[in-house]
Design a protein around this motif. Sequence first.
Motif, mmCIF file in Angstrom:
data_model
loop_
_atom_site.group_PDB
_atom_site.id
_atom_site.type_symbol
_atom_site.label_atom_id
_atom_site.label_comp_id
_atom_site.label_asym_id
_atom_site.label_seq_id
_atom_site.Cartn_x
_atom_site.Cartn_y
_atom_site.Cartn_z
ATOM 1 N N GLY A 1 1.393 -1.373 0.223
ATOM 2 C CA GLY A 1 -0.548 -0.030 0.112
ATOM 3 C C GLY A 1 0.979 1.386 -0.104
ATOM 4 N N ILE A 2 2.027 1.083 -0.342
ATOM 5 C CA ILE A 2 2.968 2.462 -0.293
ATOM 6 C C ILE A 2 3.300 2.864 -1.474
ATOM 7 C CG2 ILE A 2 4.388 1.226 1.505
ATOM 8 C CD1 ILE A 2 6.512 0.219 -0.734
ATOM 9 N N SER A 3 2.771 2.417 -2.713
ATOM 10 C CA SER A 3 3.496 3.338 -3.852
ATOM 11 C C SER A 3 2.135 4.298 -4.354
ATOM 12 C CB SER A 3 1.907 2.521 -5.168
ATOM 13 O OG SER A 3 2.449 0.924 -5.284
ATOM 14 N N ARG A 4 1.431 4.971 -3.770
ATOM 15 C CA ARG A 4 0.403 6.414 -3.433
ATOM 16 C C ARG A 4 1.524 6.995 -3.279
ATOM 17 N NH1 ARG A 4 -5.845 8.180 -2.626
ATOM 18 N NH2 ARG A 4 -4.607 10.433 -2.231
ATOM 19 N N ASN A 5 1.674 6.866 -1.390
ATOM 20 C CA ASN A 5 2.469 7.602 -1.308
ATOM 21 C C ASN A 5 3.873 8.322 -1.581
ATOM 22 O OD1 ASN A 5 0.489 7.333 0.987
ATOM 23 N ND2 ASN A 5 2.043 6.970 2.568
ATOM 24 N N THR B 1 -1.722 8.140 0.521
ATOM 25 C CA THR B 1 -3.351 8.107 1.024
ATOM 26 C C THR B 1 -3.990 7.875 2.335
ATOM 27 O OG1 THR B 1 -4.026 5.361 1.192
ATOM 28 C CG2 THR B 1 -1.529 5.932 1.968
ATOM 29 N N LYS B 2 -5.674 8.121 1.944
ATOM 30 C CA LYS B 2 -5.856 8.040 3.137
ATOM 31 C C LYS B 2 -6.157 6.941 4.056
ATOM 32 C CE LYS B 2 -7.272 12.281 1.121
ATOM 33 N NZ LYS B 2 -5.822 13.606 1.661
ATOM 34 N N LYS B 3 -5.517 5.503 3.429
ATOM 35 C CA LYS B 3 -5.609 4.342 4.331
ATOM 36 C C LYS B 3 -5.262 4.339 5.089
ATOM 37 C CE LYS B 3 -8.322 2.199 0.856
ATOM 38 N NZ LYS B 3 -8.382 3.473 -0.031
ATOM 39 N N ASP B 4 -5.326 3.646 6.042
ATOM 40 C CA ASP B 4 -4.455 3.378 7.376
ATOM 41 C C ASP B 4 -2.842 2.734 7.449
ATOM 42 O OD1 ASP B 4 -5.869 4.618 8.845
ATOM 43 O OD2 ASP B 4 -7.319 2.601 10.321
ATOM 44 N N LEU B 5 -1.851 2.945 7.073
ATOM 45 C CA LEU B 5 -0.437 3.164 6.453
ATOM 46 C C LEU B 5 -0.055 2.719 7.625
ATOM 47 C CD1 LEU B 5 1.300 1.540 4.339
ATOM 48 C CD2 LEU B 5 1.657 3.948 3.217
ATOM 49 N N ASP B 6 1.032 1.543 8.743
ATOM 50 C CA ASP B 6 1.926 1.535 9.101
ATOM 51 C C ASP B 6 2.989 1.333 8.478
ATOM 52 O OD1 ASP B 6 3.310 0.677 11.400
ATOM 53 O OD2 ASP B 6 2.001 -0.381 11.870
ATOM 54 N N LEU B 7 3.698 2.493 8.486
ATOM 55 C CA LEU B 7 5.202 2.425 7.779
ATOM 56 C C LEU B 7 6.108 1.063 8.776
ATOM 57 C CD1 LEU B 7 6.598 3.477 5.438
ATOM 58 C CD2 LEU B 7 7.366 5.414 7.212
ATOM 59 N N GLN B 8 6.190 1.005 10.004
ATOM 60 C CA GLN B 8 6.844 0.323 10.831
ATOM 61 C C GLN B 8 6.438 -1.447 10.893
ATOM 62 O OE1 GLN B 8 9.123 0.656 13.584
ATOM 63 N NE2 GLN B 8 9.084 2.957 12.581
#
Length: 262
Positions: A176-180, A209-216
């Motif tokens: 889920g990191i493509s948009r960011n 992204t507006k989704k919850d994204l936990d970078l850790q």
Amino acid sequence: MIKFFRHIRKRLLSESKFSKYLLYAIGEIILVVIGILIALQINNWNESRKDSARENLILKQLQSEYQSNLHQLDEKILMRNEGLQACHFLLNQIDNPESVNESKFYTHLGEIFRDPTFDPIKNDIIGSGNLRLIKNDTLVRFLSNWSSEVYQVQEMELEFQKFRTEIIIPCYNRLGISRNMHNNLWKDGYTPTEALDKEASSTLTIEPTKKDLDLQKVLQDVELEGIVSTVITTHQITNLQSETLRNRILNILKIIEREIDE
């Protein structure tokens, strides 16, 4: 002149001086042969002069082509070196997640996403038969081997293209990191290393992204870690091949310059 020799021949025959006529005939044949040889020599000299002019023209064309090839190859080597630096930064972030820099993390993800491909100018000097005009044997050998040596670099690039399409992009999408990543790439303006216009800079607004994204959790992903290390190996090997090809271009240009000066 022909009438003059014909007159002498008739006079000798009418006087029945056969031995003198025979000597005269031999002399006339020798003169004809000498004339033919001189004409052939002049013709050969003219053809040689034309071939030298054509060779010089071909050499200048090759010089321009290989200078362009060198410039393009240097760009691709630079792109891969930038990708290697990005990989080392990402591995450091993966190993030290507590000190992650989100903006730089996405910037460097974008660096390894790039696809450097070397596409040199193709000439038909071998197929056209003009290779015979080049006198320098070393240059002929280099030009004859050029296509196969380029292919060795392009073969590695094609492998990376496949890896990028089949592994890197799906992994980015899964995490889920493509948009960011794309937002980070364009938000402050972006000019690719390989851009035709180095002064041009494009800016786009994609928004994160507006989704919850936990970078850790992203940093803990073992596939992403494997991708980064694989890119290091692939880029390093491709650059080793590219440096060999670069030296080949430099040698070709050196020989061409020397031949043109002569």
